[in-house]
Design an enzyme around this catalytic site. Structure first.
Site, mmCIF file in Angstrom:
data_model
loop_
_atom_site.group_PDB
_atom_site.id
_atom_site.type_symbol
_atom_site.label_atom_id
_atom_site.label_comp_id
_atom_site.label_asym_id
_atom_site.label_seq_id
_atom_site.Cartn_x
_atom_site.Cartn_y
_atom_site.Cartn_z
ATOM 1 N N SER A 23 2.453 10.580 9.031
ATOM 2 C CA SER A 23 3.371 9.796 8.199
ATOM 3 C C SER A 23 4.371 10.755 7.552
ATOM 4 O O SER A 23 4.006 11.597 6.724
ATOM 5 C CB SER A 23 2.602 9.063 7.098
ATOM 6 O OG SER A 23 3.534 8.585 6.131
ATOM 7 N N HIS A 48 5.033 8.184 12.152
ATOM 8 C CA HIS A 48 4.958 6.938 11.377
ATOM 9 C C HIS A 48 5.965 7.060 10.242
ATOM 10 O O HIS A 48 5.917 8.035 9.462
ATOM 11 C CB HIS A 48 3.532 6.784 10.834
ATOM 12 C CG HIS A 48 3.290 5.550 10.033
ATOM 13 N ND1 HIS A 48 3.029 4.326 10.616
ATOM 14 C CD2 HIS A 48 3.256 5.356 8.698
ATOM 15 C CE1 HIS A 48 2.841 3.430 9.647
ATOM 16 N NE2 HIS A 48 2.970 4.032 8.482
ATOM 17 N N ASP A 50 7.569 5.367 6.961
ATOM 18 C CA ASP A 50 7.311 4.362 5.924
ATOM 19 C C ASP A 50 8.587 3.992 5.188
ATOM 20 O O ASP A 50 9.181 4.839 4.514
ATOM 21 C CB ASP A 50 6.294 4.919 4.912
ATOM 22 C CG ASP A 50 4.908 5.013 5.503
ATOM 23 O OD1 ASP A 50 4.300 6.097 5.466
ATOM 24 O OD2 ASP A 50 4.440 3.988 6.023
ATOM 25 N N MET A 52 10.248 1.711 2.313
ATOM 26 C CA MET A 52 9.829 0.999 1.103
ATOM 27 C C MET A 52 11.049 0.558 0.295
ATOM 28 O O MET A 52 11.994 1.337 0.131
ATOM 29 C CB MET A 52 8.967 1.927 0.243
ATOM 30 C CG MET A 52 7.737 2.427 0.963
ATOM 31 S SD MET A 52 6.822 3.601 -0.073
ATOM 32 C CE MET A 52 5.514 4.044 1.059
ATOM 33 N N HIS A 81 7.224 1.428 9.761
ATOM 34 C CA HIS A 81 6.385 0.532 8.945
ATOM 35 C C HIS A 81 7.240 -0.023 7.814
ATOM 36 O O HIS A 81 7.565 0.710 6.867
ATOM 37 C CB HIS A 81 5.203 1.348 8.400
ATOM 38 C CG HIS A 81 4.313 0.585 7.478
ATOM 39 N ND1 HIS A 81 3.355 1.217 6.716
ATOM 40 C CD2 HIS A 81 4.204 -0.735 7.204
ATOM 41 C CE1 HIS A 81 2.704 0.304 5.995
ATOM 42 N NE2 HIS A 81 3.203 -0.890 6.279
ATOM 43 N N MET A 83 7.763 -1.869 4.622
ATOM 44 C CA MET A 83 7.142 -2.415 3.420
ATOM 45 C C MET A 83 8.277 -3.010 2.583
ATOM 46 O O MET A 83 8.706 -2.452 1.557
ATOM 47 C CB MET A 83 6.370 -1.316 2.660
ATOM 48 C CG MET A 83 5.095 -0.924 3.374
ATOM 49 S SD MET A 83 4.458 0.675 2.892
ATOM 50 C CE MET A 83 5.437 1.720 3.948
ATOM 51 N N MET A 152 -4.006 -1.632 6.552
ATOM 52 C CA MET A 152 -3.822 -0.728 5.417
ATOM 53 C C MET A 152 -5.172 -0.405 4.794
ATOM 54 O O MET A 152 -5.923 -1.307 4.416
ATOM 55 C CB MET A 152 -2.899 -1.347 4.374
ATOM 56 C CG MET A 152 -1.454 -1.565 4.812
ATOM 57 S SD MET A 152 -0.672 -0.085 5.468
ATOM 58 C CE MET A 152 -0.731 0.981 4.040
ATOM 59 N N ASP A 190 -4.122 2.910 8.240
ATOM 60 C CA ASP A 190 -3.073 3.614 7.512
ATOM 61 C C ASP A 190 -3.409 3.814 6.033
ATOM 62 O O ASP A 190 -3.428 2.872 5.259
ATOM 63 C CB ASP A 190 -1.773 2.787 7.631
ATOM 64 C CG ASP A 190 -0.587 3.460 7.022
ATOM 65 O OD1 ASP A 190 0.496 2.836 7.008
ATOM 66 O OD2 ASP A 190 -0.721 4.610 6.554
HETATM 67 C C1 DX5 Z 1 1.490 3.996 2.250
HETATM 68 C C2 DX5 Z 1 1.991 4.296 3.666
HETATM 69 C C3 DX5 Z 1 1.108 5.258 4.393
HETATM 70 C C4 DX5 Z 1 1.011 6.620 3.702
HETATM 71 C C5 DX5 Z 1 -0.081 7.458 4.348
HETATM 72 O O1 DX5 Z 1 2.223 2.931 1.723
HETATM 73 O O2 DX5 Z 1 2.080 3.116 4.428
HETATM 74 O O3 DX5 Z 1 1.600 5.425 5.730
HETATM 75 O O4 DX5 Z 1 2.241 7.285 3.823
HETATM 76 O O5 DX5 Z 1 -0.160 8.650 3.612
HETATM 77 P P1 DX5 Z 1 -1.605 9.316 3.292
HETATM 78 O O6 DX5 Z 1 -2.176 9.697 4.645
HETATM 79 O O7 DX5 Z 1 -1.275 10.516 2.443
HETATM 80 O O8 DX5 Z 1 -2.418 8.272 2.595
HETATM 81 ZN ZN ZN Z 2 2.550 3.348 6.560
#
Ligand code: DX5
Ligand code: ZN
Length: 231
Positions: A23, A48, A50, A52, A81, A83, A152, A190
């Site tokens: 990630s 991956h 993320d 947000m 991903h 969010m 998740m 994840d």
């Molecule tokens: C959280 C993300 C994850 C996160 C994983 O909202 O969707 O992908 O970045 O990071 P770690 O492995 O540090 O929990």
């Molecule tokens: Zn994620």
């Protein structure tokens, strides 16, 4: 840059996914190109990413422009991903930025089938995600629309959180459902994943593991990837 993906009609397996999906949220953004290069050298096949919006989750990360820049410096498969409270507004933007897979949350679209079709029509793999407190049974009736199920194992919004053990039940329930119905949906887990808990998550039925903090802080990423690939 559009990387070769399997034909979109219906399901198709995401090209051989490595079990480890770093990630990028946990990378050092002041040296992002180096961190991505080290992930490539470690032998992973995907990143991956993320995204947000500060609304669906209480954090803001990065957008399509950063994804496009990442796409410009790597051939790794980009697993995006979302969010976001209104992910459908951004499917095309992230596809154009180079996303190979786009995942959104069931919490914002209780009837997600039509959005899977929109994503597939863009030539991109479609993923559906649920938070740790969502009953997996609510998602299973929709699973046949999706190439990827993102379970998740932390509440989304931040890296570096602790793995929520109870989510392993969702993983094994989803695995049984996929086997029973001969679906080709890949299961990705994840959040909070590290060397210590990786094997138990794979044993529960995960195909791939998103690792942010544990990957980018590891002393020997190649050895980490080898160990998990062989577990
Ligand atoms: C959280 C993300 C994850 C996160 C994983 O909202 O969707 O992908 O970045 O990071 P770690 O492995 O540090 O929990
Ligand atoms: Zn994620």
């Amino acid at each position: 840059m559009r990387k070769p993906v399997a034909p979109v009609s219906g399901f198709c397996h995401i090209p051989a996914m490595s079990k480890v999906a770093p990630s990028v949220l946990a990378a050092d953004f002041t040296r992002l190109a180096e961190d991505i290069s080290s992930a490539e050298k470690a032998g992973v096949s995907l990143l991956h990413l993320d995204i947000m919006d500060g609304h669906f989750v209480p954090n803001i990360s990065f957008g399509p422009d950063i994804v496009k820049q990442i796409d410009g410096i790597t051939d790794l498969y980009l697993d995006v991903h979302l969010m976001l409270s209104e992910p459908e507004k951004y499917f095309e933007k992230f596809c154009d930025a180079g996303a190979n897979a786009i995942t959104f949350h069931l919490e914002v679209h209780p009837d997600p089938g039509k959005y899977a079709e929109q994503i597939h029509d863009l030539g991109v793999k479609a993923g559906i995600s649920i938070n740790p407190d969502m009953d997996i049974e609510k998602l299973l009736p929709h699973l046949h629309h999706f190439d990827l199920l993102l379970i998740m194992s932390v509440y989304p919004g931040f890296g570096g959180q602790k793995f929520i053990e109870s989510t392993l039940t969702s993983v094994s329930t989803a695995r049984s459902f996929i086997l029973e119905h001969s679906l080709r949906t890949e299961i990705m887990v994840d959040g909070g994943i590290n060397r210590q808990n990786a094997k138990s998550i794979i044993d529960a039925g995960a195909d791939s593991l998103v690792m942010g903090t544990a990957f980018f802080r590891d002393e020997d990423q190649a050895e980490l990837v080898r160990t998990i690939e062989n577990s």
